[in-house]
Design an enzyme around this catalytic site. Sequence first.
Site, PDB file in Angstrom:
ATOM      1  N   GLY A 176      -4.942  -5.192  -3.822  1.00 51.53           N
ATOM      2  CA  GLY A 176      -5.952  -4.253  -4.320  1.00 51.53           C
ATOM      3  C   GLY A 176      -5.327  -3.021  -4.946  1.00 51.53           C
ATOM      4  O   GLY A 176      -4.386  -2.473  -4.403  1.00 51.53           O
ATOM      5  N   HIS A 177      -5.806  -2.629  -6.110  1.00 50.15           N
ATOM      6  CA  HIS A 177      -5.356  -1.354  -6.668  1.00 50.15           C
ATOM      7  C   HIS A 177      -6.516  -0.656  -7.369  1.00 50.15           C
ATOM      8  O   HIS A 177      -7.360  -1.303  -7.980  1.00 50.15           O
ATOM      9  CB  HIS A 177      -4.137  -1.495  -7.583  1.00 50.15           C
ATOM     10  CG  HIS A 177      -4.170  -2.691  -8.500  1.00 50.15           C
ATOM     11  ND1 HIS A 177      -3.834  -3.952  -8.078  1.00 50.15           N
ATOM     12  CD2 HIS A 177      -4.498  -2.808  -9.801  1.00 50.15           C
ATOM     13  CE1 HIS A 177      -3.951  -4.796  -9.080  1.00 50.15           C
ATOM     14  NE2 HIS A 177      -4.353  -4.125 -10.143  1.00 50.15           N
ATOM     15  N   THR A 178      -6.539   0.659  -7.244  1.00 47.04           N
ATOM     16  CA  THR A 178      -7.611   1.441  -7.854  1.00 47.04           C
ATOM     17  C   THR A 178      -7.023   2.207  -9.029  1.00 47.04           C
ATOM     18  O   THR A 178      -5.986   2.847  -8.889  1.00 47.04           O
ATOM     19  CB  THR A 178      -8.174   2.445  -6.818  1.00 47.04           C
ATOM     20  OG1 THR A 178      -8.507   1.700  -5.646  1.00 47.04           O
ATOM     21  CG2 THR A 178      -9.409   3.149  -7.331  1.00 47.04           C
TER      22      THR A 178
ATOM     23  N   GLN B 263       2.324  -6.062  -2.902  1.00 51.14           N
ATOM     24  CA  GLN B 263       2.728  -6.041  -1.483  1.00 51.14           C
ATOM     25  C   GLN B 263       4.037  -5.253  -1.308  1.00 51.14           C
ATOM     26  O   GLN B 263       4.256  -4.312  -2.052  1.00 51.14           O
ATOM     27  CB  GLN B 263       2.823  -7.470  -0.906  1.00 51.14           C
ATOM     28  CG  GLN B 263       1.461  -8.154  -0.759  1.00 51.14           C
ATOM     29  CD  GLN B 263       1.024  -8.907  -1.995  1.00 51.14           C
ATOM     30  OE1 GLN B 263       1.802  -9.600  -2.610  1.00 51.14           O
ATOM     31  NE2 GLN B 263      -0.224  -8.770  -2.376  1.00 51.14           N
TER      32      GLN B 263
ATOM     33  N   THR C 249     -10.213  -5.386   1.284  1.00 50.44           N
ATOM     34  CA  THR C 249     -10.995  -5.811   2.452  1.00 50.44           C
ATOM     35  C   THR C 249     -11.728  -4.663   3.139  1.00 50.44           C
ATOM     36  O   THR C 249     -12.621  -4.912   3.944  1.00 50.44           O
ATOM     37  CB  THR C 249     -10.040  -6.429   3.496  1.00 50.44           C
ATOM     38  OG1 THR C 249      -9.061  -5.428   3.830  1.00 50.44           O
ATOM     39  CG2 THR C 249      -9.332  -7.651   2.963  1.00 50.44           C
TER      40      THR C 249
ATOM     41  N   ASP D 125       0.816  -1.224   0.000  1.00 45.47           N
ATOM     42  CA  ASP D 125       0.000   0.000   0.000  1.00 45.47           C
ATOM     43  C   ASP D 125       0.847   1.272   0.000  1.00 45.47           C
ATOM     44  O   ASP D 125       0.459   2.279   0.605  1.00 45.47           O
ATOM     45  CB  ASP D 125      -0.969   0.020   1.203  1.00 45.47           C
ATOM     46  CG  ASP D 125      -1.764  -1.265   1.290  1.00 45.47           C
ATOM     47  OD1 ASP D 125      -2.277  -1.695   0.244  1.00 45.47           O
ATOM     48  OD2 ASP D 125      -1.857  -1.842   2.383  1.00 45.47           O
TER      49      ASP D 125
ATOM     50  N   HIS E  12       2.610  10.425  -1.033  1.00 40.73           N
ATOM     51  CA  HIS E  12       1.751  10.873   0.080  1.00 40.73           C
ATOM     52  C   HIS E  12       2.360  11.957   0.938  1.00 40.73           C
ATOM     53  O   HIS E  12       2.005  12.069   2.116  1.00 40.73           O
ATOM     54  CB  HIS E  12       1.403   9.669   0.996  1.00 40.73           C
ATOM     55  CG  HIS E  12       0.351   8.740   0.422  1.00 40.73           C
ATOM     56  ND1 HIS E  12       0.108   8.634  -0.910  1.00 40.73           N
ATOM     57  CD2 HIS E  12      -0.522   7.896   1.024  1.00 40.73           C
ATOM     58  CE1 HIS E  12      -0.847   7.739  -1.103  1.00 40.73           C
ATOM     59  NE2 HIS E  12      -1.259   7.290   0.056  1.00 40.73           N
ATOM     60  N   ILE E  13       3.281  12.766   0.413  1.00 36.57           N
ATOM     61  CA  ILE E  13       3.804  13.827   1.294  1.00 36.57           C
ATOM     62  C   ILE E  13       2.712  14.856   1.573  1.00 36.57           C
ATOM     63  O   ILE E  13       2.753  15.553   2.581  1.00 36.57           O
ATOM     64  CB  ILE E  13       5.092  14.505   0.776  1.00 36.57           C
ATOM     65  CG1 ILE E  13       4.868  15.208  -0.544  1.00 36.57           C
ATOM     66  CG2 ILE E  13       6.271  13.564   0.702  1.00 36.57           C
ATOM     67  CD1 ILE E  13       5.913  16.291  -0.749  1.00 36.57           C
TER      68      ILE E  13
ATOM     69  N   LYS F 172       2.044   2.010  -5.142  1.00 36.94           N
ATOM     70  CA  LYS F 172       2.765   1.498  -6.322  1.00 36.94           C
ATOM     71  C   LYS F 172       1.949   1.712  -7.583  1.00 36.94           C
ATOM     72  O   LYS F 172       2.487   2.019  -8.635  1.00 36.94           O
ATOM     73  CB  LYS F 172       3.037  -0.008  -6.166  1.00 36.94           C
ATOM     74  CG  LYS F 172       4.017  -0.334  -5.065  1.00 36.94           C
ATOM     75  CD  LYS F 172       4.233  -1.834  -4.940  1.00 36.94           C
ATOM     76  CE  LYS F 172       3.028  -2.569  -4.423  1.00 36.94           C
ATOM     77  NZ  LYS F 172       2.653  -2.302  -3.032  1.00 36.94           N
TER      78      LYS F 172
HETATM   79  P1  IMP Z   1      -2.002 -12.924   2.251  1.00 39.08           P
HETATM   80  O1  IMP Z   1      -1.127 -12.345   1.195  1.00 39.08           O
HETATM   81  O2  IMP Z   1      -3.473 -12.791   1.969  1.00 39.08           O
HETATM   82  O3  IMP Z   1      -1.610 -14.338   2.576  1.00 39.08           O
HETATM   83  O4  IMP Z   1      -1.752 -12.094   3.593  1.00 39.08           O
HETATM   84  C1  IMP Z   1      -0.510 -12.152   4.296  1.00 39.08           C
HETATM   85  C2  IMP Z   1      -0.154 -10.792   4.884  1.00 39.08           C
HETATM   86  O5  IMP Z   1       0.113  -9.882   3.842  1.00 39.08           O
HETATM   87  C3  IMP Z   1      -1.258 -10.171   5.727  1.00 39.08           C
HETATM   88  O6  IMP Z   1      -0.661  -9.438   6.784  1.00 39.08           O
HETATM   89  C4  IMP Z   1      -1.934  -9.216   4.745  1.00 39.08           C
HETATM   90  O7  IMP Z   1      -2.588  -8.163   5.405  1.00 39.08           O
HETATM   91  C5  IMP Z   1      -0.736  -8.735   3.950  1.00 39.08           C
HETATM   92  N1  IMP Z   1      -1.086  -8.300   2.594  1.00 39.08           N
HETATM   93  C6  IMP Z   1      -1.371  -9.087   1.536  1.00 39.08           C
HETATM   94  N2  IMP Z   1      -1.620  -8.338   0.442  1.00 39.08           N
HETATM   95  C7  IMP Z   1      -1.485  -7.057   0.826  1.00 39.08           C
HETATM   96  C8  IMP Z   1      -1.570  -5.817   0.114  1.00 39.08           C
HETATM   97  O8  IMP Z   1      -1.819  -5.748  -1.097  1.00 39.08           O
HETATM   98  N3  IMP Z   1      -1.341  -4.710   0.870  1.00 39.08           N
HETATM   99  C9  IMP Z   1      -1.023  -4.750   2.186  1.00 39.08           C
HETATM  100  N4  IMP Z   1      -0.913  -5.886   2.873  1.00 39.08           N
HETATM  101  C10 IMP Z   1      -1.141  -7.032   2.197  1.00 39.08           C
END
Ligand code: IMP
Length: 454
Positions: free
Chosen positions: A39-41, A225, A323, A12, A353-354, A15
């Site tokens: 997730g990306h918008t 990630q 989520t 987050d 985000h500055i 990117k």
């Molecule tokens: P998973 O990738 O769903 O298995 O989640 C494993 C960890 O990575 C958890 O702490 C999630 O909150 C985090 N995570 C997975 N995808 C993202 C993302 O796109 N942004 C931020 N955290 C993520």
Amino acid sequence: MTVTIVGSQLGDEGKGGVVDLYGDAADVVARYQGGDNAGHTVVHDGTKYKLSLVPSGAVRGKIGILGNGCVVNPETLFDEIDTLRERGLEPDVRVAERAHVILPYHRALDGIEEAEKEDLAAGTTKRGIGPTYEDKAGRRGVRVGDLLDPDVLRERLEYVVPQKKALAEEVFDKETGEEFDIDHLYETYREYGERLADENMTVDCGTFLQERIDAGENVMLEGAQGTSLDIDHGVYPYVTSSNPTAGGATVGTGLGPTVIGDGEVIGIVKAYLSRVGTGPLPTELGGVEDQTPDYEGDVGTTADEEELATYIRDEGGEYGTVTGRPRRVGWLDMPMLRHAARANGFTGLAVNHIDVLAGLETVEVGHSYEFDGEEIFTMPPTTEQWGRCEATFKSFDGWPEVDWAAVADDGYEAIPENARTYLEYIADELDTPVYAVGVGPGRGETVIVENPYE
Ligand code: IMP
């Protein structure tokens, strides 16, 4: 050439905006790890698209590839493609035949295991990411290429599904339904395979990308990630199950390390820190229930800090795209960034985000940690050690709220002086130049210092 985009913190970092911006000059945008947990918008011609699997470049007419390092849920893939088509777009998405397939039992087991793990739960997105990578490493996975060959698909499912069913029923004492039914899975996934074949969507990823590069095209490799969520270099076990770090770009696409190393590797840095999920966070400002360890409404921080965290969370829109969960918020963590700069070999930085921090009187940065009585400058290797680290803060004078769209037009020197001091501190500490500065959520709200494709 290639430009690889890597999150330097906990995901987050914004990117998507950088991929969007620099991706204009790219012909192909490939993801190299993760799945529909990312997730990306994307805003295109005034319409907002929320995507979790399809690379954002595909919305803009680029070829979007899901590389072999990805885990692909065909249901999400086709839902996203269909939604884009309904809105009049024609996304060109290709999927590596070597990529692994997320099956319904992976999702079910992700939920079951998270509930079982209690304190060790990573707070996953429950998209089945971890269980799919487990099966990949356990050599019992189903790959995209297998969906195209019904006999192979049947054989794979007949081997693996009874094991998964026994795991759910006998180890975890859960009832199972059609997500563990071989015939149902076979029929559904064979049809997905037919659609992938009919639409000519599968590729041999490395060969496809190398041919493009040899033809002089620009390729962007998009990490999902972030570095501290990397299964090897992150805060294990509170991590995702893949390698978001730059090394993942080579393994997850089939391009050689020298090809990736010949290009640029850009670290995306958010000007503060956010975290979805559990585990320690030495620069945390305010907590979030069920995510911050031992959270009782105050994390031992002051009411002022809680208020500041809420302010930053709301200003920065720090709620999960996939989520909707509120994210934990903290100050920038320099030991985390030094670790990321080394593990990824960044050639440039994009600091986002500055604008979110504008208007604060002071901006703090976790400059180093105090760890068992010693000052250290990078993250220790185990998460228990990291949990014992206390951040030593450095204060910067805040910068005012300004017309950020005008700043984006006028360039780097138009950024308020105190914010430039902050940016230069980051660049100096990481020994890496700042290529871009995000000053707002809009597509045009980025100050470009350097374009890596030029
Ligand atoms: P998973 O990738 O769903 O298995 O989640 C494993 C960890 O990575 C958890 O702490 C999630 O909150 C985090 N995570 C997975 N995808 C993202 C993302 O796109 N942004 C931020 N955290 C993520």
